[in-house]
Design a protein around this motif. Structure first.
Motif, PDB file in Angstrom:
ATOM      1  N   TRP A  14     -28.951  32.753  51.545  1.00  0.00           N
ATOM      2  CA  TRP A  14     -29.466  34.001  51.923  1.00  0.00           C
ATOM      3  C   TRP A  14     -29.402  34.032  53.479  1.00  0.00           C
ATOM      4  O   TRP A  14     -29.364  34.882  54.154  1.00  0.00           O
ATOM      5  CB  TRP A  14     -30.040  34.643  51.035  1.00  0.00           C
ATOM      6  CG  TRP A  14     -29.424  35.032  49.842  1.00  0.00           C
ATOM      7  CD1 TRP A  14     -29.723  34.928  48.910  1.00  0.00           C
ATOM      8  CD2 TRP A  14     -28.485  36.149  49.813  1.00  0.00           C
ATOM      9  NE1 TRP A  14     -28.963  35.370  47.605  1.00  0.00           N
ATOM     10  CE2 TRP A  14     -28.406  36.001  48.774  1.00  0.00           C
ATOM     11  CE3 TRP A  14     -27.905  37.053  50.734  1.00  0.00           C
ATOM     12  CZ2 TRP A  14     -27.355  37.073  48.162  1.00  0.00           C
ATOM     13  CZ3 TRP A  14     -26.494  37.769  50.180  1.00  0.00           C
ATOM     14  CH2 TRP A  14     -26.545  38.180  49.071  1.00  0.00           C
ATOM     15  N   PHE A  15     -30.522  32.782  54.123  1.00  0.00           N
ATOM     16  CA  PHE A  15     -31.014  32.595  55.529  1.00  0.00           C
ATOM     17  C   PHE A  15     -28.964  32.585  56.706  1.00  0.00           C
ATOM     18  O   PHE A  15     -29.366  33.621  57.289  1.00  0.00           O
ATOM     19  CB  PHE A  15     -31.270  32.204  56.059  1.00  0.00           C
ATOM     20  CG  PHE A  15     -31.272  31.519  57.267  1.00  0.00           C
ATOM     21  CD1 PHE A  15     -32.122  31.997  57.915  1.00  0.00           C
ATOM     22  CD2 PHE A  15     -30.700  30.774  58.036  1.00  0.00           C
ATOM     23  CE1 PHE A  15     -32.317  31.450  59.158  1.00  0.00           C
ATOM     24  CE2 PHE A  15     -30.682  30.032  58.922  1.00  0.00           C
ATOM     25  CZ  PHE A  15     -31.106  30.925  59.806  1.00  0.00           C
ATOM     26  N   GLY A  16     -28.506  32.335  56.251  1.00  0.00           N
ATOM     27  CA  GLY A  16     -27.302  32.104  56.294  1.00  0.00           C
ATOM     28  C   GLY A  16     -26.185  33.150  56.559  1.00  0.00           C
ATOM     29  O   GLY A  16     -25.802  34.285  57.952  1.00  0.00           O
ATOM     30  N   ILE A  17     -26.448  34.307  55.650  1.00  0.00           N
ATOM     31  CA  ILE A  17     -25.910  35.528  55.327  1.00  0.00           C
ATOM     32  C   ILE A  17     -26.013  36.310  56.259  1.00  0.00           C
ATOM     33  O   ILE A  17     -25.901  37.245  56.379  1.00  0.00           O
ATOM     34  CB  ILE A  17     -25.549  35.435  54.078  1.00  0.00           C
ATOM     35  CG1 ILE A  17     -24.757  34.463  53.105  1.00  0.00           C
ATOM     36  CG2 ILE A  17     -24.697  36.962  53.528  1.00  0.00           C
ATOM     37  CD1 ILE A  17     -24.727  34.560  51.308  1.00  0.00           C
ATOM     38  N   GLN A  18     -27.320  36.860  55.406  1.00  0.00           N
ATOM     39  CA  GLN A  18     -28.508  37.621  56.981  1.00  0.00           C
ATOM     40  C   GLN A  18     -28.345  37.879  58.209  1.00  0.00           C
ATOM     41  O   GLN A  18     -28.262  38.837  59.217  1.00  0.00           O
ATOM     42  CB  GLN A  18     -29.691  37.615  56.413  1.00  0.00           C
ATOM     43  CG  GLN A  18     -30.056  38.366  55.083  1.00  0.00           C
ATOM     44  CD  GLN A  18     -30.037  39.432  54.465  1.00  0.00           C
ATOM     45  OE1 GLN A  18     -29.820  40.626  55.660  1.00  0.00           O
ATOM     46  NE2 GLN A  18     -30.262  40.101  53.579  1.00  0.00           N
ATOM     47  N   THR A  19     -28.375  36.227  58.554  1.00  0.00           N
ATOM     48  CA  THR A  19     -28.208  35.907  60.051  1.00  0.00           C
ATOM     49  C   THR A  19     -27.106  36.594  60.905  1.00  0.00           C
ATOM     50  O   THR A  19     -26.461  37.449  61.267  1.00  0.00           O
ATOM     51  CB  THR A  19     -28.300  34.257  60.427  1.00  0.00           C
ATOM     52  OG1 THR A  19     -29.489  33.859  59.855  1.00  0.00           O
ATOM     53  CG2 THR A  19     -28.293  34.333  61.516  1.00  0.00           C
ATOM     54  N   TYR A  20     -25.801  36.238  60.006  1.00  0.00           N
ATOM     55  CA  TYR A  20     -24.021  36.608  60.096  1.00  0.00           C
ATOM     56  C   TYR A  20     -23.754  38.179  60.129  1.00  0.00           C
ATOM     57  O   TYR A  20     -23.991  38.871  60.711  1.00  0.00           O
ATOM     58  CB  TYR A  20     -23.511  36.068  58.793  1.00  0.00           C
ATOM     59  CG  TYR A  20     -21.911  36.924  59.333  1.00  0.00           C
ATOM     60  CD1 TYR A  20     -21.199  36.295  60.031  1.00  0.00           C
ATOM     61  CD2 TYR A  20     -21.967  37.808  57.683  1.00  0.00           C
ATOM     62  CE1 TYR A  20     -20.174  37.488  59.880  1.00  0.00           C
ATOM     63  CE2 TYR A  20     -20.474  38.688  57.651  1.00  0.00           C
ATOM     64  CZ  TYR A  20     -19.965  37.880  59.211  1.00  0.00           C
ATOM     65  OH  TYR A  20     -18.097  38.981  58.597  1.00  0.00           O
ATOM     66  N   LEU A  21     -25.037  39.167  58.828  1.00  0.00           N
ATOM     67  CA  LEU A  21     -24.963  40.185  59.192  1.00  0.00           C
ATOM     68  C   LEU A  21     -25.745  41.039  60.140  1.00  0.00           C
ATOM     69  O   LEU A  21     -25.059  41.717  61.104  1.00  0.00           O
ATOM     70  CB  LEU A  21     -25.972  40.646  58.211  1.00  0.00           C
ATOM     71  CG  LEU A  21     -24.482  40.252  56.628  1.00  0.00           C
ATOM     72  CD1 LEU A  21     -25.726  41.205  55.031  1.00  0.00           C
ATOM     73  CD2 LEU A  21     -23.771  40.989  56.676  1.00  0.00           C
ATOM     74  N   ALA A  22     -26.847  40.351  60.856  1.00  0.00           N
ATOM     75  CA  ALA A  22     -27.525  40.945  61.867  1.00  0.00           C
ATOM     76  C   ALA A  22     -26.682  40.874  63.150  1.00  0.00           C
ATOM     77  O   ALA A  22     -26.296  41.011  64.186  1.00  0.00           O
ATOM     78  CB  ALA A  22     -28.619  39.874  62.163  1.00  0.00           C
ATOM     79  N   SER A  23     -25.530  39.426  63.206  1.00  0.00           N
ATOM     80  CA  SER A  23     -24.929  39.096  64.055  1.00  0.00           C
ATOM     81  C   SER A  23     -23.559  40.366  64.198  1.00  0.00           C
ATOM     82  O   SER A  23     -23.319  40.938  65.491  1.00  0.00           O
ATOM     83  CB  SER A  23     -24.112  37.850  64.281  1.00  0.00           C
ATOM     84  OG  SER A  23     -23.317  37.844  63.181  1.00  0.00           O
ATOM     85  N   GLN A  24     -23.392  40.926  63.364  1.00  0.00           N
ATOM     86  CA  GLN A  24     -22.966  42.168  63.207  1.00  0.00           C
ATOM     87  C   GLN A  24     -24.005  43.652  64.013  1.00  0.00           C
ATOM     88  O   GLN A  24     -22.048  44.299  64.466  1.00  0.00           O
ATOM     89  CB  GLN A  24     -21.888  42.460  62.107  1.00  0.00           C
ATOM     90  CG  GLN A  24     -21.017  41.495  61.449  1.00  0.00           C
ATOM     91  CD  GLN A  24     -20.430  41.982  59.903  1.00  0.00           C
ATOM     92  OE1 GLN A  24     -21.266  42.406  59.019  1.00  0.00           O
ATOM     93  NE2 GLN A  24     -19.118  41.826  59.127  1.00  0.00           N
ATOM     94  N   VAL A  25     -24.244  43.517  63.883  1.00  0.00           N
ATOM     95  CA  VAL A  25     -25.600  44.606  64.203  1.00  0.00           C
ATOM     96  C   VAL A  25     -25.154  44.012  65.757  1.00  0.00           C
ATOM     97  O   VAL A  25     -24.903  45.802  66.869  1.00  0.00           O
ATOM     98  CB  VAL A  25     -26.485  44.841  63.941  1.00  0.00           C
ATOM     99  CG1 VAL A  25     -27.077  45.892  64.917  1.00  0.00           C
ATOM    100  CG2 VAL A  25     -26.480  45.212  62.573  1.00  0.00           C
ATOM    101  N   LEU A  26     -24.980  43.510  66.261  1.00  0.00           N
ATOM    102  CA  LEU A  26     -25.075  42.434  67.718  1.00  0.00           C
ATOM    103  C   LEU A  26     -24.327  43.046  68.696  1.00  0.00           C
ATOM    104  O   LEU A  26     -24.304  43.554  69.556  1.00  0.00           O
ATOM    105  CB  LEU A  26     -25.638  41.416  67.982  1.00  0.00           C
ATOM    106  CG  LEU A  26     -26.281  40.422  69.384  1.00  0.00           C
ATOM    107  CD1 LEU A  26     -27.514  41.376  70.223  1.00  0.00           C
ATOM    108  CD2 LEU A  26     -26.771  39.122  69.288  1.00  0.00           C
ATOM    109  N   ARG A  27     -23.390  42.361  67.842  1.00  0.00           N
ATOM    110  CA  ARG A  27     -21.801  42.830  68.064  1.00  0.00           C
ATOM    111  C   ARG A  27     -21.877  43.987  68.510  1.00  0.00           C
ATOM    112  O   ARG A  27     -21.245  44.043  70.318  1.00  0.00           O
ATOM    113  CB  ARG A  27     -20.944  42.062  67.077  1.00  0.00           C
ATOM    114  CG  ARG A  27     -20.305  40.448  67.378  1.00  0.00           C
ATOM    115  CD  ARG A  27     -19.716  40.012  65.726  1.00  0.00           C
ATOM    116  NE  ARG A  27     -18.925  40.428  66.068  1.00  0.00           N
ATOM    117  CZ  ARG A  27     -18.166  40.065  64.446  1.00  0.00           C
ATOM    118  NH1 ARG A  27     -18.156  39.346  63.987  1.00  0.00           N
ATOM    119  NH2 ARG A  27     -16.893  39.926  64.976  1.00  0.00           N
ATOM    120  N   THR A  28     -22.063  44.926  67.537  1.00  0.00           N
ATOM    121  CA  THR A  28     -21.805  46.237  67.605  1.00  0.00           C
ATOM    122  C   THR A  28     -22.935  46.767  69.211  1.00  0.00           C
ATOM    123  O   THR A  28     -22.137  47.403  69.631  1.00  0.00           O
ATOM    124  CB  THR A  28     -22.498  47.198  66.682  1.00  0.00           C
ATOM    125  OG1 THR A  28     -21.347  46.544  65.530  1.00  0.00           O
ATOM    126  CG2 THR A  28     -22.240  48.390  66.765  1.00  0.00           C
TER     127      THR A  28
END
Length: 499
Positions: free
Chosen positions: A132-146
């Protein structure tokens, strides 16, 4: 033989503390009980833990999903009120275990499972957290991309290719947030405490502002349901199932809450922090979720499942950027709390002679990177069966640990014996493993996983955590000698050895 007051245990030889040989295979300064004088977590710090974690994007997706499924605003609020009451009790019990002993969860689980058997529950908790650490970091990266593409539209050109499942911009965003979290963890639990203290008020103000903006945008009203509300017995079944699922969401945190409360100043600080952070904050969270969902449905009949969908519609680039930054702060905070600390302690517990909190944080983060978590997240089978199965195992672990500590031992723990390999020590059991705990865990875990994953039990799948915990606690209580007496010996002298 040298004493703990003279020097800490070496990597190769035990040190005698209070007449107990402390083994370097079970001890280092990160696993040592926290000293009373050095505890710095007050009620506000406990509150900020929940102020961050409760408002995660995943939790909003859960709450808004209830509205999408047909639960009314009032159904959702009742479900969260019931769940927060249960969690308040469970987290106070779990939290007081940490403040009384001063030890992290992997060491705490030695009480029931044995000094070596404890690696089983710690691994179950840590493995799920790393994924879940990796998954949550990925989800946060999507916000950063936006955020990046909103501020620099040309960056969108780097978001079209694919390298192992991520675009160039996606890799940059992911690795940046990955490095930020590793940096924070490298400074230890105090750095995490300070980060939470900063992030929590920022997050609370941001979600409140989003809710107010949406409420005004909807002309001061919200839809109370999506047009297909549940009725009668079905309505109450969904209310209690939603409440149970919300408790399950926090089943991981209930288990290793002692990782944080071992630094609490007092039990009162834990109770006061939990009071504002659980019942009050969770109802505030539920209110924000239903306002966002109901307002959007009132505006255009659209059912949303995440605050990011609201953020994307903010007309001002500056306000959009500020909202994205707040959501990034939130996601990083949640990841640190729920998905980083547990595997760090798990790894330190497995290799105390080789790993420290900092180096274990790096190892955990590297694992979270190399599993390519975006591919894991995009696979419903992996999320449902792997992560769902691991989650179902946590109920039986909780039942055994809590029954052993509160019902069998009545909170009487010989803390020095948690760090010794002496065969006569309390928690040595048989070669370091309590076969009664393992023997109870296996059937309870099998039942819990079957209920959680087998389609035939879909009607009660939401209660799998409770069923597994209840079965494990009852069996553990039945197979143990309830007339045995125990003594409490604190770990203050061991803590001195960490200096």
């Amino acid at each position: 033989m040298a004493t703990a007051q003279q020097r800490p245990p070496s990597r190769t030889e035990p040190v005698e503390v209070a007449g107990v040989d402390i083994s370097p295979r079970l001890y280092n300064s990160d696993l040592a009980p926290t000293k009373i004088q050095g505890r710095s977590w007050g009620a506000y710090n406990v509150f900020t833990l929940w102020g961050n974690d409760v408002h995660s994007l995943g939790n909003y997706a859960f709450a808004m999903g209830l509205f999408a499924l047909g639960m009314s605003v009032w159904d959702i609020l009742i479900a969260f009120a019931v769940a927060s009451g249960m969690l308040f009790v469970l987290l106070n019990l779990s939290g007081r275990m940490g403040s009384r002993t001063g030890v992290p969860f992997p060491v705490m689980s030695r009480i029931a499972f044995g000094i070596r058997g404890s690696k089983l529950p710690a691994a179950v908790r840590g493995a799920a957290a790393i994924a879940w650490f990796g998954i949550q970091t990925y989800l946060a990266s999507q916000v950063l991309r936006t955020l990046v593409t909103a501020l620099w539209p040309g960056a969108a050109d780097y978001d079209k290719n694919s390298i192992l499942g991520l675009s160039t911009l996606g890799w940059i965003a992911f690795l940046f947030l990955w490095a930020v979290q590793v940096l924070i963890v490298s400074y230890g639990m105090q750095a995490i405490r300070r980060y939470m203290a900063l992030a929590a008020p920022t997050v609370l103000v941001t979600v409140l502002a989003l809710a107010v903006w949406m409420f005004v945008k909807a002309d001061g009203s919200i839809a109370l349901d999506n047009g297909t509300p549940f009725q009668g017995g079905t309505q109450w079944l969904h209310i209690f199932e939603a409440a149970a699922l919300w408790v399950v969401v926090y089943g991981t945190f209930v288990l290793n809450f002692c990782d944080f409360t071992r630094s609490a100043k007092s039990n009162r600080a834990i109770s006061r922090g939990n009071l504002i952070g659980i019942p009050v904050n969770m109802l505030f969270f539920a209110a924000i979720a239903v306002v966002l969902s109901g307002a959007q449905f009132r505006i255009d009949g659209q059912v949303i499942t995440s605050p990011t969908q609201v953020v994307q519609d903010i007309p001002s680039t500056i306000l959009l950027a500020l909202a994205c930054l707040a959501l990034l702060m939130l996601t990083v905070a949640v990841n640190l709390l729920a998905n980083f600390v547990a595997p760090v302690y798990m790894l330190v517990n497995m290799f105390p002679q080789r790993l420290t909190f900092r180096s274990a944080g790096v190892v955990s983060a590297v694992i979270g990177l190399v599993i390519l978590p975006w591919n894991l997240y995009d696979s419903p089978v992996a999320v449902t069966y792997f992560l769902g199965g691991l989650g179902a195992l946590l109920g039986p672990v909780f039942g055994i640990v809590m029954a052993d500590y509160w019902l069998l031992r009545k909170a009487q723990i010989h803390v020095p014996h948690l760090y010794t390999e002496h065969p006569e020590a309390t928690y040595h059991y048989r070669r370091g493993v309590n076969m009664k705990a393992v023997g109870v865990f296996v059937p309870a875990a099998v039942i819990s996983v079957i209920i959680a994953l087998v389609p035939a039990f879909a009607g009660i799948a939401g209660f799998s955590w409770f069923i597994g915990a209840g079965i494990a606690a009852a069996l553990y209580w039945a197979v143990n000698d309830r007339k045995q007496t125990f003594e409490h010996v604190d770990g203050e002298n061991i803590a001195v050895a960490a200096e």
